[in-house]
Design a protein around this motif. Structure first.
Motif, PDB file in Angstrom:
ATOM      1  N   SER B 336      13.910  17.552 -22.751  1.00 15.55           N
ATOM      2  CA  SER B 336      13.268  17.577 -21.448  1.00 15.55           C
ATOM      3  C   SER B 336      12.267  16.441 -21.328  1.00 15.55           C
ATOM      4  O   SER B 336      12.034  15.920 -20.239  1.00 15.55           O
ATOM      5  CB  SER B 336      12.635  18.940 -21.184  1.00 15.55           C
ATOM      6  N   LYS B 337      11.681  16.010 -22.464  1.00 19.11           N
ATOM      7  CA  LYS B 337      10.777  14.852 -22.394  1.00 19.11           C
ATOM      8  C   LYS B 337      11.567  13.577 -22.106  1.00 19.11           C
ATOM      9  O   LYS B 337      11.182  12.746 -21.281  1.00 19.11           O
ATOM     10  CB  LYS B 337      10.007  14.707 -23.700  1.00 19.11           C
ATOM     11  N   ILE B 338      12.695  13.442 -22.818  1.00 20.75           N
ATOM     12  CA  ILE B 338      13.527  12.258 -22.603  1.00 20.75           C
ATOM     13  C   ILE B 338      14.045  12.250 -21.174  1.00 20.75           C
ATOM     14  O   ILE B 338      14.060  11.218 -20.502  1.00 20.75           O
ATOM     15  CB  ILE B 338      14.699  12.237 -23.611  1.00 20.75           C
ATOM     16  N   ALA B 339      14.448  13.455 -20.708  1.00 19.74           N
ATOM     17  CA  ALA B 339      14.976  13.540 -19.351  1.00 19.74           C
ATOM     18  C   ALA B 339      13.942  13.084 -18.348  1.00 19.74           C
ATOM     19  O   ALA B 339      14.263  12.435 -17.348  1.00 19.74           O
ATOM     20  CB  ALA B 339      15.407  14.975 -19.050  1.00 19.74           C
ATOM     21  N   PHE B 340      12.673  13.416 -18.612  1.00 22.37           N
ATOM     22  CA  PHE B 340      11.629  12.990 -17.693  1.00 22.37           C
ATOM     23  C   PHE B 340      11.595  11.472 -17.600  1.00 22.37           C
ATOM     24  O   PHE B 340      11.507  10.901 -16.522  1.00 22.37           O
ATOM     25  CB  PHE B 340      10.268  13.519 -18.163  1.00 22.37           C
ATOM     26  N   GLY B 341      11.744  10.813 -18.738  1.00 26.55           N
ATOM     27  CA  GLY B 341      11.766   9.354 -18.741  1.00 26.55           C
ATOM     28  C   GLY B 341      12.951   8.801 -17.961  1.00 26.55           C
ATOM     29  O   GLY B 341      12.797   7.957 -17.084  1.00 26.55           O
ATOM     30  N   PHE B 342      14.150   9.344 -18.267  1.00 28.59           N
ATOM     31  CA  PHE B 342      15.358   8.786 -17.668  1.00 28.59           C
ATOM     32  C   PHE B 342      15.480   9.109 -16.193  1.00 28.59           C
ATOM     33  O   PHE B 342      15.948   8.298 -15.411  1.00 28.59           O
ATOM     34  CB  PHE B 342      16.596   9.331 -18.400  1.00 28.59           C
ATOM     35  N   GLU B 343      15.101  10.328 -15.840  1.00 30.07           N
ATOM     36  CA  GLU B 343      15.434  10.792 -14.506  1.00 30.07           C
ATOM     37  C   GLU B 343      14.292  10.675 -13.520  1.00 30.07           C
ATOM     38  O   GLU B 343      14.502  10.787 -12.315  1.00 30.07           O
ATOM     39  CB  GLU B 343      15.915  12.256 -14.590  1.00 30.07           C
ATOM     40  N   ASP B 344      13.075  10.512 -14.028  1.00 36.51           N
ATOM     41  CA  ASP B 344      11.950  10.434 -13.106  1.00 36.51           C
ATOM     42  C   ASP B 344      11.199   9.119 -13.225  1.00 36.51           C
ATOM     43  O   ASP B 344      11.036   8.390 -12.254  1.00 36.51           O
ATOM     44  CB  ASP B 344      11.000  11.614 -13.345  1.00 36.51           C
ATOM     45  N   ALA B 345      10.766   8.791 -14.443  1.00 34.76           N
ATOM     46  CA  ALA B 345       9.916   7.614 -14.609  1.00 34.76           C
ATOM     47  C   ALA B 345      10.693   6.332 -14.315  1.00 34.76           C
ATOM     48  O   ALA B 345      10.270   5.510 -13.490  1.00 34.76           O
ATOM     49  CB  ALA B 345       9.344   7.596 -16.020  1.00 34.76           C
ATOM     50  N   ILE B 346      11.846   6.159 -14.966  1.00 36.06           N
ATOM     51  CA  ILE B 346      12.572   4.897 -14.828  1.00 36.06           C
ATOM     52  C   ILE B 346      13.044   4.655 -13.387  1.00 36.06           C
ATOM     53  O   ILE B 346      12.846   3.558 -12.848  1.00 36.06           O
ATOM     54  CB  ILE B 346      13.737   4.828 -15.841  1.00 36.06           C
ATOM     55  N   PRO B 347      13.638   5.669 -12.715  1.00 33.80           N
ATOM     56  CA  PRO B 347      14.051   5.418 -11.327  1.00 33.80           C
ATOM     57  C   PRO B 347      12.897   4.999 -10.418  1.00 33.80           C
ATOM     58  O   PRO B 347      13.073   4.121  -9.572  1.00 33.80           O
ATOM     59  CB  PRO B 347      14.639   6.763 -10.888  1.00 33.80           C
ATOM     60  N   VAL B 348      11.715   5.589 -10.628  1.00 34.24           N
ATOM     61  CA  VAL B 348      10.573   5.218  -9.796  1.00 34.24           C
ATOM     62  C   VAL B 348      10.219   3.752 -10.041  1.00 34.24           C
ATOM     63  O   VAL B 348      10.022   2.967  -9.101  1.00 34.24           O
ATOM     64  CB  VAL B 348       9.369   6.137 -10.079  1.00 34.24           C
ATOM     65  N   CYS B 349      10.178   3.366 -11.318  1.00 31.10           N
ATOM     66  CA  CYS B 349       9.873   1.970 -11.644  1.00 31.10           C
ATOM     67  C   CYS B 349      10.911   1.047 -11.003  1.00 31.10           C
ATOM     68  O   CYS B 349      10.561   0.004 -10.426  1.00 31.10           O
ATOM     69  CB  CYS B 349       9.893   1.749 -13.155  1.00 31.10           C
ATOM     70  N   LEU B 350      12.176   1.450 -11.095  1.00 29.07           N
ATOM     71  CA  LEU B 350      13.244   0.617 -10.544  1.00 29.07           C
ATOM     72  C   LEU B 350      13.087   0.457  -9.041  1.00 29.07           C
ATOM     73  O   LEU B 350      13.277  -0.634  -8.494  1.00 29.07           O
ATOM     74  CB  LEU B 350      14.597   1.252 -10.845  1.00 29.07           C
ATOM     75  N   LEU B 351      12.730   1.584  -8.413  1.00 28.90           N
ATOM     76  CA  LEU B 351      12.584   1.555  -6.958  1.00 28.90           C
ATOM     77  C   LEU B 351      11.504   0.548  -6.564  1.00 28.90           C
ATOM     78  O   LEU B 351      11.701  -0.281  -5.665  1.00 28.90           O
ATOM     79  CB  LEU B 351      12.229   2.951  -6.452  1.00 28.90           C
ATOM     80  N   ILE B 352      10.390   0.610  -7.281  1.00 29.79           N
ATOM     81  CA  ILE B 352       9.289  -0.322  -6.982  1.00 29.79           C
ATOM     82  C   ILE B 352       9.739  -1.754  -7.249  1.00 29.79           C
ATOM     83  O   ILE B 352       9.513  -2.666  -6.446  1.00 29.79           O
ATOM     84  CB  ILE B 352       8.061   0.045  -7.839  1.00 29.79           C
ATOM     85  N   TYR B 353      10.458  -1.938  -8.344  1.00 24.08           N
ATOM     86  CA  TYR B 353      10.947  -3.269  -8.718  1.00 24.08           C
ATOM     87  C   TYR B 353      11.847  -3.835  -7.624  1.00 24.08           C
ATOM     88  O   TYR B 353      11.702  -4.978  -7.206  1.00 24.08           O
ATOM     89  CB  TYR B 353      11.703  -3.171 -10.037  1.00 24.08           C
ATOM     90  N   LEU B 354      12.754  -2.974  -7.135  1.00 26.35           N
ATOM     91  CA  LEU B 354      13.694  -3.436  -6.114  1.00 26.35           C
ATOM     92  C   LEU B 354      12.974  -3.800  -4.827  1.00 26.35           C
ATOM     93  O   LEU B 354      13.315  -4.775  -4.157  1.00 26.35           O
ATOM     94  CB  LEU B 354      14.748  -2.353  -5.839  1.00 26.35           C
ATOM     95  N   TRP B 355      11.958  -3.033  -4.489  1.00 25.57           N
ATOM     96  CA  TRP B 355      11.187  -3.314  -3.281  1.00 25.57           C
ATOM     97  C   TRP B 355      10.497  -4.660  -3.380  1.00 25.57           C
ATOM     98  O   TRP B 355      10.584  -5.489  -2.496  1.00 25.57           O
ATOM     99  CB  TRP B 355      10.139  -2.223  -3.058  1.00 25.57           C
ATOM    100  N   THR B 356       9.829  -4.869  -4.522  1.00 26.08           N
ATOM    101  CA  THR B 356       9.099  -6.128  -4.681  1.00 26.08           C
ATOM    102  C   THR B 356      10.074  -7.300  -4.660  1.00 26.08           C
ATOM    103  O   THR B 356       9.772  -8.369  -4.134  1.00 26.08           O
ATOM    104  CB  THR B 356       8.307  -6.141  -5.994  1.00 26.08           C
ATOM    105  N   LYS B 357      11.250  -7.100  -5.212  1.00 28.68           N
ATOM    106  CA  LYS B 357      12.215  -8.181  -5.271  1.00 28.68           C
ATOM    107  C   LYS B 357      12.712  -8.561  -3.876  1.00 28.68           C
ATOM    108  O   LYS B 357      12.898  -9.738  -3.577  1.00 28.68           O
ATOM    109  CB  LYS B 357      13.400  -7.760  -6.147  1.00 28.68           C
ATOM    110  N   LYS B 358      12.885  -7.526  -3.054  1.00 32.45           N
ATOM    111  CA  LYS B 358      13.363  -7.789  -1.705  1.00 32.45           C
ATOM    112  C   LYS B 358      12.344  -8.612  -0.925  1.00 32.45           C
ATOM    113  O   LYS B 358      12.696  -9.479  -0.142  1.00 32.45           O
ATOM    114  CB  LYS B 358      13.626  -6.466  -0.992  1.00 32.45           C
ATOM    115  N   GLU B 359      11.072  -8.298  -1.146  1.00 38.99           N
ATOM    116  CA  GLU B 359      10.048  -9.023  -0.403  1.00 38.99           C
ATOM    117  C   GLU B 359       9.835 -10.372  -1.019  1.00 38.99           C
ATOM    118  O   GLU B 359       9.848 -11.396  -0.438  1.00 38.99           O
ATOM    119  CB  GLU B 359       8.740  -8.227  -0.427  1.00 38.99           C
TER     120      GLU B 359
END
Lengths: 376, 359
Positions: B336-359
């Motif tokens: 469940s700790k690993i899942a938190f990393g894969f399913e919550d933390a990383i997607p959020v980081c990716l989302l922010i990354y993609l946003w900044t890249k678009k701008e």
């Protein structure tokens, strides 16, 4: 060719594996105990009893009984096994009988751990206390009655339907024992003077599972009404005060069946020393079955309803007094206390029975006569 | 160009796979764990974590929609380069493998405890692995159909759980919020494992027939899981007394022990056997996804060889090591700790990354 190879290999592997059901037990090799008994022997050592049906044509007796002395159930199994033709298994218990002397010990329930830990055992066995040494009933074998477990199970099932005893099985007992706001109640049987098995009513236990007192069948009806557990109709007979008895008959009696009862319990805690108040309102719709004294029911219905309500109220108050005297709570008022007065309940929950014994419990009965029968 | 054509799955199949992965082995012990943390208030924790998971899952879908033709690995390759994609493939393969491993070993432990106490774990593992291989060696569409089948043949289970309700004591649920919010948050944490598994969306997404339905799909599947968890937990809470429920390891099974029919006793045995279908959804899609990630990394279109390797590792591994209940619990907690990393933390980081890249 290659396409066929894999399915064939898989098939071979599967058939090879399926022979591996090492857990199988053939019916011929099983002995199926239907009764489980637990009592204290004369030297205060626990004794386990069991009875099982015998399916052989040659034997005249239809059951076999065994008893074994052992410190634990699991240990006794080997000893019981030695008496029977098959492998002993606990998969089909119908009733669990416990001797009263055993029940007078505290914490006897912990001996039953194997029943809950070994997932093969049944937990729906009816729990029944026997008033006397258990050997009396186990080896009784009355000729005119069905097998003991079948008889007892039927007794508990039908009489609890009429609210004359409780229907507590092992799982339910487990639940009641673990519930701090309630004390357990189980069915009670005994032998009458002619050595016939008779349902006695209900035995009430305290929080530790120790026997405290018994209720007879008519008191049990009242208890079930208080618990709001009356499903079918229960029958009640009352003596009317003020009516002459006229010996040798009891012509002051009135009998009725409850068509519908609804119990509402309200909990109030007064801030003064955290005392609990319970207001129990019981609404009953009844139909009259027997009125042994002359009474103009048609015109004086409200008066009769009033009289009956008062009389019932007295009965309930007597029962509640008995419960409070013994510091137990078979009604489960503690559940209401926890649900509605959590803070106060938490302070006394380790000894709820004692807290209840000083609580103020008021019962109010509202009886409505639905039917008076085909005669006036 | 569609890279994953001929293996598209419908919305229904998408929902069934996703709910199936969530509603698996954690289910049996869930009410007891919730009760350990928050008593009969534990169900509120379920609602909290449900909201959290739906949001997390929507974020994953949002990230995936920025590269709708590919999986998470394709997306990372596209935006961050080849090596990031490969590393992601390895990590995801390991994650899905671990998820499936926890599921299959837990199932074996249940089978051993309730059904076949004297059969060796190796035999049970082989018996489970044979159908696993036959389902998972095909494309995702077959896995989807299997999940759908399991869903439909399990529809009767909730009705059986209504039977114990005649002994229910609804007062057990009161008062709500006995000890405040802190225990409930702690119960939510324990419920997180049950809701994990949404990471499989990262692999399923490109196969989904209509990408626009993905948002609805994850919302529905999480809600279905939540409703099942909620119903099972509430039934256990009103059936067992509050301190008693902590005594049982699998209250979801014990709750059925008291049901008696004229024609069958010990009905819970039937249920455990039937649950095997549901449990299988915790490892069949995940092993499939794991094999898929490995074959993606190697650049081969056929995922069957990696699947065979997984198969052999599992079969041989059981001979060497089989976790006990406590070890399995511990692995679940890691998971469940690993899942938190894969399913919550990383997607959020990716989302922010993609946003900044678009701008």
């Amino acid at each position: 060719m290659n396409k066929l190879l894999l399915p064939i290999l898989l098939l071979a592997a599967t058939t090879g594996l399926l022979t591996g059901c090492a857990d199988r037990l053939d019916m011929e090799n099983a002995s199926i105990p239907l009764t489980l008994g637990l009592d204290l022997g004369q030297d205060n050592e626990p004794v386990m009893y069991s009875t099982f049906p015998v399916f052989t044509k040659n034997s005249k007796k239809k059951t076999q009984e065994t008893s074994a002395r052992a410190r634990t159930f699991r240990q006794s199994r080997a000893e019981q096994d030695a008496h029977s033709a098959g492998v002993f298994s606990g998969r089909n218990y119908q009733v669990f009988l416990i001797g009263k002397r055993m029940l007078e010990q505290e914490n006897w329930f912990q001996m039953l751990d194997v029943i809950f830990r070994d997932s093969k055992n049944t937990v729906s066995d009816r729990v029944i206390v026997f008033d006397g040494p258990l050997a009396d009933i186990i080896y009784l074998n009355p000729k005119d009655q069905p097998l003991l477990p079948i008889l007892l199970r039927g007794m508990v099932d039908t009489k609890s339907g009429k609210s004359e005893t409780v229907n507590t099985n092992l799982q339910e007992l487990h639940r009641q024992l673990f519930e701090s706001g309630m004390t357990p109640s189980i069915s009670e049987v005994r032998l009458d003077a002619k050595k016939n098995i008779k349902l006695n009513g209900t035995a009430l236990l305290n929080h530790q599972g120790k026997y405290v007192t018994s209720l007879d069948t008519s008191e049990t009806v009242l208890l079930r009404i208080l618990q709001n557990k009356v499903k079918k109709s229960a029958s009640i007979t009352l003596s009317m005060p003020g009516e002459p008895e006229q010996k040798p008959f009891h012509l002051d009696k009135i009998s009725f069946a409850t068509d519908q009862t609804r119990t509402e319990t309200k909990t109030i805690t007064s801030t003064h020393q955290g005392e609990f108040h319970f207001d129990i309102i019981i609404k009953m719709k009844i139909s009259l079955f027997e009125v042994l004294f002359p009474y103009d029911i048609e015109n004086k219905t409200p008066e009769l309803e009033q009289l009956l309500s008062e009389e019932m109220q007295k009965q309930f108050e007597k029962l509640i007094k008995k419960i409070q005297q013994h510091a137990i709570d078979p009604v489960g008022l503690g559940l209401h206390a926890r649900a509605f007065e959590y803070k106060e309940y938490k302070a006394v929950k380790n000894d709820w029975g004692k807290a209840l014994s000083s609580a103020d419990i008021r019962v109010q009965v509202k009886i409505k006569i639905d039917a008076m029968g085909p005669v006036k | 160009m569609k890279k994953y054509a001929y293996n598209e799955i419908t919305l229904m199949q998408f929902i069934c796979i996703l709910s199936g992965v969530q509603l698996s082995v954690g289910l049996l012990a869930l009410p007891q764990r919730l009760a350990q943390r928050a008593g009969t208030d534990g169900w509120i924790g379920l609602l909290l974590i449900w909201v959290f998971t739906v949001i997390a899952n929507l974020i994953i879908v949002r990230v995936m929609s920025s590269y709708p033709q590919g999986t998470m690995m394709d997306l990372l390759t596209h935006y961050c380069g080849r090596w990031v994609g490969k590393i992601a493939a390895v990590l995801l393969a390991l994650y899905f493998f671990l998820y499936g491993y926890v599921g299959i070993t837990r199932t074996i432990l249940y089978v051993k405890q309730w059904l076949l106490p004297q059969t060796s774990t190796f035999q049970i593992m082989l018996l489970l692995l044979i159908p696993t291989y036959t389902v998972a060696r095909n494309g995702l569409r077959i896995v989807g159909r299997y999940a759908e089948l399991v869903f439909f043949i399990s529809l009767w289970i909730p009705f059986a759980y209504l039977l114990p309700l005649q002994d229910a004591q609804w007062l057990y649920l009161l008062p709500v919020l006995k000890e405040g919010w802190l225990p409930i948050l702690s119960a939510a944490e324990i419920a997180f494992l049950s809701f994990s598994g949404i990471g499989i969306t990262m692999v399923l997404y490109p196969f989904l027939l209509h990408k626009r339905q993905a948002f609805a799909g994850v919302a529905i599947s999480n809600t279905v899981s939540m409703l099942v968890f909620l119903m099972i937990s509430l039934i256990c809470f009103v059936y067992f007394s509050p301190s008693e429920i902590k005594e049982y390891n699998e209250p979801v099974v014990n709750v059925l022990k008291n049901i008696e029919f004229k024609f069958i006793e010990r009905i819970e045995v039937v249920f455990i056997s039937f649950y095997l279908f549901m449990f299988s959804l915790s490892w069949i899609p995940t092993f499939h996804a794991s094999a898929f990630c490995v074959s993606w990394m190697l650049g081969k279109p056929d995922h069957r060889n990696p699947l065979r390797v997984i198969w052999l590792i599992l079969a041989a591994g059981t001979l060497l090591f089989m976790p006990s209940f406590t070890q399995n619990d511990m692995m679940g907690r890691w998971l469940s700790k690993i899942a938190f990393g894969f399913e919550d933390a990383i997607p959020v980081c990716l989302l922010i990354y993609l946003w900044t890249k678009k701008e």
